[in-house]
Design a protein around this motif. Structure first.
Motif, PDB file in Angstrom:
ATOM      1  N   ARG A 290       0.827  -1.207   0.000  1.00 60.07           N
ATOM      2  CA  ARG A 290       0.000   0.000   0.000  1.00 60.07           C
ATOM      3  C   ARG A 290       0.867   1.267   0.000  1.00 60.07           C
ATOM      4  NH1 ARG A 290      -2.446  -0.713   4.757  1.00 60.07           N
ATOM      5  NH2 ARG A 290      -3.507  -2.577   4.032  1.00 60.07           N
ATOM      6  N   GLU A 291       1.955   1.256   0.798  1.00 55.04           N
ATOM      7  CA  GLU A 291       2.812   2.443   0.917  1.00 55.04           C
ATOM      8  C   GLU A 291       3.737   2.618  -0.279  1.00 55.04           C
ATOM      9  OE1 GLU A 291       2.447   4.692   3.306  1.00 55.04           O
ATOM     10  OE2 GLU A 291       0.790   3.453   4.031  1.00 55.04           O
ATOM     11  N   SER A 292       3.810   1.603  -1.151  1.00 57.29           N
ATOM     12  CA  SER A 292       4.742   1.683  -2.292  1.00 57.29           C
ATOM     13  C   SER A 292       4.070   2.230  -3.533  1.00 57.29           C
ATOM     14  CB  SER A 292       5.337   0.299  -2.574  1.00 57.29           C
ATOM     15  OG  SER A 292       5.977  -0.212  -1.440  1.00 57.29           O
ATOM     16  N   VAL A 300       2.806  -3.450  -7.586  1.00 53.59           N
ATOM     17  CA  VAL A 300       4.052  -2.823  -7.123  1.00 53.59           C
ATOM     18  C   VAL A 300       5.210  -3.736  -7.515  1.00 53.59           C
ATOM     19  CG1 VAL A 300       5.440  -2.230  -5.097  1.00 53.59           C
ATOM     20  CG2 VAL A 300       3.014  -1.596  -5.183  1.00 53.59           C
ATOM     21  N   LEU A 301       6.176  -3.170  -8.227  1.00 55.34           N
ATOM     22  CA  LEU A 301       7.381  -3.917  -8.604  1.00 55.34           C
ATOM     23  C   LEU A 301       8.568  -3.268  -7.911  1.00 55.34           C
ATOM     24  CD1 LEU A 301       6.761  -4.268 -12.457  1.00 55.34           C
ATOM     25  CD2 LEU A 301       6.192  -5.902 -10.646  1.00 55.34           C
ATOM     26  N   THR A 302       9.355  -4.060  -7.202  1.00 57.27           N
ATOM     27  CA  THR A 302      10.527  -3.531  -6.508  1.00 57.27           C
ATOM     28  C   THR A 302      11.733  -4.382  -6.879  1.00 57.27           C
ATOM     29  OG1 THR A 302       9.079  -2.903  -4.669  1.00 57.27           O
ATOM     30  CG2 THR A 302      11.443  -2.888  -4.236  1.00 57.27           C
ATOM     31  N   GLY A 303      12.822  -3.748  -7.265  1.00 60.01           N
ATOM     32  CA  GLY A 303      14.002  -4.503  -7.701  1.00 60.01           C
ATOM     33  C   GLY A 303      13.746  -5.144  -9.054  1.00 60.01           C
ATOM     34  N   ILE A 308       3.195  -9.819 -15.541  1.00 59.68           N
ATOM     35  CA  ILE A 308       2.417 -10.028 -16.755  1.00 59.68           C
ATOM     36  C   ILE A 308       0.983 -10.341 -16.338  1.00 59.68           C
ATOM     37  CG2 ILE A 308       2.124 -11.549 -18.758  1.00 59.68           C
ATOM     38  CD1 ILE A 308       5.199 -11.806 -18.747  1.00 59.68           C
ATOM     39  N   ASP A 309       0.042  -9.479 -16.726  1.00 61.37           N
ATOM     40  CA  ASP A 309      -1.378  -9.680 -16.386  1.00 61.37           C
ATOM     41  C   ASP A 309      -1.603  -9.890 -14.896  1.00 61.37           C
ATOM     42  OD1 ASP A 309      -1.834  -9.553 -19.074  1.00 61.37           O
ATOM     43  OD2 ASP A 309      -1.959 -11.718 -19.358  1.00 61.37           O
ATOM     44  N   CYS A 310      -0.934  -9.099 -14.055  1.00 62.54           N
ATOM     45  CA  CYS A 310      -1.158  -9.222 -12.615  1.00 62.54           C
ATOM     46  C   CYS A 310      -2.024  -8.066 -12.130  1.00 62.54           C
ATOM     47  CB  CYS A 310       0.172  -9.207 -11.848  1.00 62.54           C
ATOM     48  SG  CYS A 310       1.211 -10.640 -12.199  1.00 62.54           S
ATOM     49  N   ARG A 311      -2.742  -8.285 -11.028  1.00 65.43           N
ATOM     50  CA  ARG A 311      -3.536  -7.231 -10.385  1.00 65.43           C
ATOM     51  C   ARG A 311      -3.331  -7.304  -8.882  1.00 65.43           C
ATOM     52  NH1 ARG A 311      -6.860  -4.431 -13.681  1.00 65.43           N
ATOM     53  NH2 ARG A 311      -7.503  -3.276 -11.841  1.00 65.43           N
ATOM     54  N   ASP A 312      -3.256  -6.123  -8.231  1.00 66.64           N
ATOM     55  CA  ASP A 312      -3.186  -6.052  -6.776  1.00 66.64           C
ATOM     56  C   ASP A 312      -2.132  -7.009  -6.240  1.00 66.64           C
ATOM     57  OD1 ASP A 312      -5.221  -4.210  -6.932  1.00 66.64           O
ATOM     58  OD2 ASP A 312      -6.764  -5.758  -6.867  1.00 66.64           O
ATOM     59  N   THR A 313      -0.954  -6.841  -6.762  1.00 63.58           N
ATOM     60  CA  THR A 313       0.131  -7.789  -6.478  1.00 63.58           C
ATOM     61  C   THR A 313       1.433  -7.052  -6.192  1.00 63.58           C
ATOM     62  OG1 THR A 313      -0.801  -9.681  -7.669  1.00 63.58           O
ATOM     63  CG2 THR A 313       1.604  -9.516  -7.633  1.00 63.58           C
ATOM     64  N   LEU A 314       2.170  -7.581  -5.215  1.00 62.61           N
ATOM     65  CA  LEU A 314       3.513  -7.075  -4.906  1.00 62.61           C
ATOM     66  C   LEU A 314       4.530  -8.099  -5.388  1.00 62.61           C
ATOM     67  CD1 LEU A 314       5.561  -5.239  -3.279  1.00 62.61           C
ATOM     68  CD2 LEU A 314       5.086  -6.726  -1.318  1.00 62.61           C
TER      69      LEU A 314
END
Lengths: 482, 482
Positions: A290-292, A300-303, A308-314
């Motif tokens: 949420r904070e990202s 949210v993608l980090t690093g 591909i076709d993702c939703r509400d995903t870290l």
């Protein structure tokens, strides 16, 4: 200009953000959002001075309360943001917040009972420092009246992971201290929704502002049994390399209890300053997500991460060498490190703690041990362990030195790849610089130091029948570990 | 006793099982189920002899057709299961199955036109070798009549990832060769369900049994344009270290086409042997999950993996140093390696290939490159790359030697941790054994060999301004790479 002494609580070791947060390297020291750790962000937020049209604050050097295992991480991370601590109090064991705050208050009151303390956990996210400074300034009038001030976050959703503070009324524009009606424990979802709707409840952030003498009076009134042992632990504290070690004997006699239970819920002189800007205790990977700032698809993608076709995903990679790929995911959080990967449904963020317990029971070292092992002189990480050998990367801070030591079961080859080492083997001392190597025969008494001005990095190749950390005989140690 | 020569097709490089299967180390060589690779299991399944009450088979040394990049993996993996190849044909470039099968048939027909060939992909799972041997034996009567035999798997579900074979009728107990009515392309879900219901369709496994002369006749009749270039490529093939390199010039003139399109769909003399035991082409992680015997909750755990409240989920760690944890997952497949992690919805197994294309477009090396780099002499893997340095683990097979080489930008430190190396630096040659080290100055001409009987493992620490693989000048190479 009001002087305020920050008291930063940095002794916790939560596991809800495993694998990034582990017992040996907890959440507050991890770079969860951006490059800086939450601890470093907290230190910077409460340093220097700040002023508005009608107020001016000047932050004193902070008092940090932490655990023995984290003292060198605290020193290293404060050094990196160039803030010197007023004191670093080492708790012999974690006892929750009440004894920690009492110890800091006693330590500071000895110098100045009128000192104003701002007590804050060091693992919270408060993006708008200026708004927070203003809230602190607004609390000062209540502190001047001898009140204990707590900060209440205006809720943005019906959160069940936080406790709540009820106030008699809460106009939208209210910013001045309000009287507290009552504390409310972490609620069920329904109760949380009711409180959100009612509009007179705030999240309990566990941040406090008070004069040293007033919190001591509150402890005397509501938790008198804590006073004697904590006073003794502070009085008999032993300075050690810039840290202040609270005396373990008396400390062992303190109760493990939070400051809310011990004092705040009983005190009649509490005020609440409402805080309307963003705040999070990052109590789970869902909060980190949420904070990202998720994109339009909630991703949210980090690093090194690809969705591909993702939703509400870290999707998060915490290793430069690791690429994580998600396909067709909904409400998933996936966090990858060199030695551990977590994949969980977003709704199960609070169960990560349980998973760590399961790993611990299975004897999986990743449950508590971080791949980088922080030591007084720097850190090391194991690159590979094979039959009869191990390869480590070792970093030694400028001016630091490892103990004079020997091993019974292994020889070591050291190859310096950055900086310069001063190496002792037996009676010989020599400088070894980038691209040079040294051989430490089995049994030889040796020491590694960094006499330079830049970090020294070396690759250590150990060979022998046993390459465990406990094969070490220490002869001399500047960090008193012999 | 019927002699059969297995022809193993091992040149493919699928990416649907990324990150375990990559261009540089495809699926057939990876230990997908158990310790052995699919290629090794295929080699063992088609070796030695087998007999039933009315039949006996004797497998000749197999002919393996593979790509240039995989030739040393083939040699290493066959060595590990102690089967010597009859020949390893190296395709200069992949051209799908028709040219590969034609080349193998020509190679074998030169010695014996009556030779019976069993052509099989090397990336299929056939758990019951005895049942498969019996099916092969049942096909021999048709081969004796000059027919081309294919094997049709009795379908267990309405699979859309396979092609189908229609037969006129298919009694439950039928095991003898049946005439083929027609080939059916990979169907949509509805058509697959219809075929399953009708009961006269089998999965097309791409496994064939025929006499060399009969398949050559079929190529002559149905794909005559392939004959000239493939004949030339086999005739002009060059032996190289035990491999047979098909001539690149003629090979470049062949069409890229499958044997089904080129020959089988046109031939009138096809027979189908129904096969009722388990078979899978492991065409995606969902198939790996299915073949790995999920528990009652549908969960498969491979390597260091822990599932909490998961259903119908694959959690797989392919690294000894990596622990993967799943919480509250449904229909998820998660595969973790040292350098790459895949997390996908189970229904999206076929889209992994697409994800690899995305990674490739992003320039992510993990798209195609495997962490372990297999070379003629053994393999190496990078343990860590830092500024101005890199650490590698290197394994050299007994009797193998790296090229005589030098580097322009880096020095190297070698520390032997297992076995013994013969090291050349400039004019000096010496033996270096466990726990000894060697320094290779920048620019020095050097070579590493393993003169011993056990694998030699060393840790190499490179330092210099540039540590890329392409900083190498080769002077002599037993593998002809200068």
């Amino acid at each position: 200009m009001t002087r305020i002494t920050p008291v930063l609580l940095a002794g916790g070791s939560g596991t809800r953000l495993w694998p990034l947060s582990r017992k040996s390297y907890p959440k507050q020291f991890a770079p969860l959002l951006g490059e800086e750790s939450l601890f470093q962000a907290s230190v910077r937020r409460l340093s220097g001075s700040a002023a508005g049209p009608e107020w001016a604050l000047d932050f004193d050097a902070p008092v940090v309360v932490t655990g023995n295992d984290f003292r060198f991480i605290v020193a290293e991370q404060m050094g990196a943001v160039e803030v010197d601590p007023g004191a670093v109090l080492i708790e012999p064991e974690g006892r929750n917040t009440a004894p920690a705050i009492l110890a800091a208050a006693l330590h500071l009151a000895a110098r100045d009972p009128e000192a104003i303390l701002l007590v804050a956990p060091s693992d919270h996210v408060i993006p708008d420092a200026a708004a927070f400074h203003e809230a602190v300034a607004r609390g000062l009038s209540a502190v001047a009246e001898g009140r204990l001030v707590t900060f209440g976050i205006r809720p943005t959703h019906a959160e069940t992971a936080y406790g709540y503070l009820e106030v008699p009324g809460l106009p939208e524009e209210a910013q001045e201290p309000l009287p507290l009606r009552r504390f409310v424990e972490k609620p069920e979802a329904e109760a949380a929704a009711r409180m959100l709707a009612k509009g007179t409840f705030l999240w309990n952030a566990g941040i406090f502002l008070f004069a040293a003498k007033d919190i001591l009076a509150a402890f005397r009134a509501h938790a008198p049994d804590l006073l004697e042992p904590v006073e003794a632990a502070v009085r008999e504290a032993r300075p050690d390399l810039g840290f202040l070690r609270l005396a373990p004997g008396p400390w062992a006699r303190t109760r493990e209890i939070s400051v809310d239970y011990a004092v705040m819920e009983k005190a009649a002189n509490l005020s609440v300053v409402p805080y309307g800007s963003a705040w999070s205790d990052l109590g789970g990977w869902d909060a980190v997500w949420r904070e990202s700032l998720p994109d339009d698809a909630g991703v949210v993608l980090t690093g090194g991460a690809t969705a591909i076709d993702c939703r509400d995903t870290l999707l998060r990679s915490d290793s430069q060498q690791l690429e994580i790929v998600g396909i067709g995911l909904r409400n998933i959080m996936a966090v990858a490190m060199n030695d551990a990967v977590l994949v969980a449904d977003m709704s199960r963020a609070q169960d990560v703690r349980k998973a760590v317990e399961v790993l611990k029971a299975k004897g999986v070292p990743q449950a508590g041990q971080f791949p980088k092992d922080h030591r007084p002189w720097g850190w090391f990480e194991s690159l590979v362990v094979g039959p009869r050998f191990q390869v480590k990367r070792i970093l030694v801070h400028p001016g630091a030195a490892l103990s004079l030591q020997s091993h019974v079961h292994r020889s070591e080859h050291w190859i310096v790849v950055a900086g310069t080492a001063r190496v002792t083997v037996g009676d010989e001392v020599r400088l070894v610089t980038e691209n040079e190597s040294v051989y430490i025969p089995l049994g030889a008494v040796h020491r590694m130091e960094n006499p330079g001005k830049v970090p020294m990095v070396l690759i250590e190749v150990q060979t022998g029948a046993y390459v465990g950390e406990d094969d070490i005989i220490r002869y001399e140690d500047v960090y008193a570990r012999t």
